[in-house]
Design an enzyme around this catalytic site. Sequence first.
Site, PDB file in Angstrom:
ATOM      1  N   ASN A   1       0.827  -1.208   0.000  1.00  0.00           N
ATOM      2  CA  ASN A   1       0.000   0.000   0.000  1.00  0.00           C
ATOM      3  C   ASN A   1       0.860   1.257   0.000  1.00  0.00           C
ATOM      4  OD1 ASN A   1       0.604  -0.991   2.645  1.00  0.00           O
ATOM      5  ND2 ASN A   1      -0.939   0.327   3.566  1.00  0.00           N
TER       6      ASN A   1
ATOM      7  N   GLU B   1       0.293   5.206   0.717  1.00  0.00           N
ATOM      8  CA  GLU B   1      -0.652   6.199   1.242  1.00  0.00           C
ATOM      9  C   GLU B   1      -0.308   7.599   0.749  1.00  0.00           C
ATOM     10  OE1 GLU B   1      -0.824   5.547   5.502  1.00  0.00           O
ATOM     11  OE2 GLU B   1      -2.043   3.737   5.185  1.00  0.00           O
TER      12      GLU B   1
ATOM     13  N   GLU C   1      -3.086  -4.592  -3.068  1.00  0.00           N
ATOM     14  CA  GLU C   1      -3.602  -5.492  -4.097  1.00  0.00           C
ATOM     15  C   GLU C   1      -3.647  -4.814  -5.452  1.00  0.00           C
ATOM     16  OE1 GLU C   1      -4.858  -4.771  -1.148  1.00  0.00           O
ATOM     17  OE2 GLU C   1      -6.156  -6.345  -0.362  1.00  0.00           O
TER      18      GLU C   1
ATOM     19  N   CYS D   1     -10.235  -5.174   0.424  1.00  0.00           N
ATOM     20  CA  CYS D   1     -11.364  -4.248   0.551  1.00  0.00           C
ATOM     21  C   CYS D   1     -12.282  -4.387  -0.663  1.00  0.00           C
ATOM     22  CB  CYS D   1     -10.857  -2.811   0.700  1.00  0.00           C
ATOM     23  SG  CYS D   1     -10.289  -2.079  -0.850  1.00  0.00           S
TER      24      CYS D   1
ATOM     25  N   CYS E   1     -10.852  -3.283  -4.045  1.00  0.00           N
ATOM     26  CA  CYS E   1      -9.852  -4.245  -4.549  1.00  0.00           C
ATOM     27  C   CYS E   1     -10.523  -5.515  -5.052  1.00  0.00           C
ATOM     28  CB  CYS E   1      -8.815  -4.557  -3.479  1.00  0.00           C
ATOM     29  SG  CYS E   1      -7.685  -3.166  -3.229  1.00  0.00           S
TER      30      CYS E   1
HETATM   31  N1  THU Z   1      -5.290  -1.407   2.525  1.00  0.00           N
HETATM   32  C1  THU Z   1      -4.765  -2.243   1.585  1.00  0.00           C
HETATM   33  O1  THU Z   1      -3.604  -2.099   1.172  1.00  0.00           O
HETATM   34  N2  THU Z   1      -5.546  -3.244   1.098  1.00  0.00           N
HETATM   35  C2  THU Z   1      -6.843  -3.460   1.466  1.00  0.00           C
HETATM   36  O2  THU Z   1      -7.493  -4.339   0.915  1.00  0.00           O
HETATM   37  C3  THU Z   1      -7.449  -2.638   2.515  1.00  0.00           C
HETATM   38  C4  THU Z   1      -6.625  -1.537   3.058  1.00  0.00           C
HETATM   39  C5  THU Z   1      -4.461  -0.322   3.037  1.00  0.00           C
HETATM   40  C6  THU Z   1      -4.940   1.051   2.672  1.00  0.00           C
HETATM   41  C7  THU Z   1      -4.350   1.887   3.798  1.00  0.00           C
HETATM   42  O3  THU Z   1      -3.048   2.294   3.420  1.00  0.00           O
HETATM   43  C8  THU Z   1      -4.265   0.952   4.974  1.00  0.00           C
HETATM   44  O4  THU Z   1      -4.437  -0.355   4.448  1.00  0.00           O
HETATM   45  C9  THU Z   1      -5.292   1.193   6.050  1.00  0.00           C
HETATM   46  O5  THU Z   1      -6.563   1.195   5.522  1.00  0.00           O
END
Ligand code: THU
Length: 129
Positions: A42, A44, A55, A87, A90
């Site tokens: 991820n 941010e 993902e 999520c 994704c």
């Molecule tokens: N996040 C993911 O990388 N994948 C997911 O399926 C859900 C959330 C990340 C996004 C954010 O940087 C952190 O998790 C907290 O939500």
Amino acid sequence: MDNKTLFRRAKVACERAYAPYSDFHVGAAVLTASGEVFEGANVENASYGATICAERVAVSKAVTEGHKDDITAIAIASSGTDTAFPCGICRQFIFEFGDDIRIIVGKDEAHLEEYAISELLPNGFREFS
Ligand code: THU
């Protein structure tokens, strides 16, 4: 490649997350039919909504390297203590590239679970189907 090995790749990818806001690190490893692995984490952003999940990073890497039609599995690992499922966004993003893609998750490599993306996203959207 077995599920445990792919999950380990996701766990390593997790360490490359850029997550200064949530401090929640997620890693994903995409497996192709030929055995290639594409990792993502991820990333941010100060504008929180601009964040991209692990993902979608991993799937985008695979797709843009020519693997839109042969993604077979995706393992997801996180810095958390419980199982991290993909999520909703994704799930839809993964579904675009096949309803049989296997999703491998678990709280650790000894407790892995496997689902088809169509189980996690029943009736996912497709414009042309
Ligand atoms: N996040 C993911 O990388 N994948 C997911 O399926 C859900 C959330 C990340 C996004 C954010 O940087 C952190 O998790 C907290 O939500």
